[in-house]
Design an enzyme around this catalytic site. Sequence first.
Site, PDB file in Angstrom:
ATOM      1  N   GLU A   1      29.088  35.238  45.726  1.00 60.31           N
ATOM      2  CA  GLU A   1      27.896  34.526  46.590  1.00 60.31           C
ATOM      3  C   GLU A   1      28.377  34.754  48.014  1.00 60.31           C
ATOM      4  O   GLU A   1      27.662  34.540  48.882  1.00 60.31           O
ATOM      5  CB  GLU A   1      27.672  33.429  46.305  1.00 60.31           C
TER       6      GLU A   1
ATOM      7  N   HIS B   1      35.183  41.121  33.274  1.00 55.75           N
ATOM      8  CA  HIS B   1      34.498  40.388  34.279  1.00 55.75           C
ATOM      9  C   HIS B   1      35.333  40.204  35.577  1.00 55.75           C
ATOM     10  O   HIS B   1      34.469  40.609  36.767  1.00 55.75           O
ATOM     11  CB  HIS B   1      34.182  38.812  33.849  1.00 55.75           C
TER      12      HIS B   1
ATOM     13  N   ARG C   1      50.214  33.560  47.616  1.00 55.29           N
ATOM     14  CA  ARG C   1      49.289  34.180  48.891  1.00 55.29           C
ATOM     15  C   ARG C   1      48.210  33.350  49.518  1.00 55.29           C
ATOM     16  O   ARG C   1      47.568  33.679  50.469  1.00 55.29           O
ATOM     17  CB  ARG C   1      48.485  35.451  48.174  1.00 55.29           C
TER      18      ARG C   1
END
Length: 164
Positions: free
Chosen positions: A67, A97, A136
Amino acid sequence: MATHLKNLSDFSGIDIPSAHKFKFGIVVSDWNREITGALYQGAYNMLLNHKAEEKNIITIQVPGSYELISGADMLLNSKPLNAIICLGCVIQGETPHFEFICQAVANGISNVSIKHNKPVIFGVLTTENLQQAIDRSGGIHGNKGEEAAVTAIRMAFLQHSLSM
């Protein structure tokens, strides 16, 4: 290995212009909130550290990394911004996925950038596991949110300087 412990968010030797005159959007994914929250804080603080004004930083949240694409597009359609920073985290699971989402997000973000002729920065972690994401997002490898903010500042400055 020495490279394993390298802080990837080392900005020494990089000229980072003032962000004072620019307006930024930050689109941040709620999915993997522990990680995306840290990315957001890194990006937001980096913008402020380089003189962006709080009133010129607009933040919206979206459900997931996929999104980020429509969130960035909606933000650019509604506000006059110089750059957008998209922050998300996709951690590899047991199904394909991961690959579909990562590819779609990368392509979508670049398409929004081209559509609006504005820098839309890919600050999405695509990691094999949670530890890599932690490393990270403020851990031993720095903070990708900081890197995304520096990129946004530099690209906004570049676009501004080319239009003069």
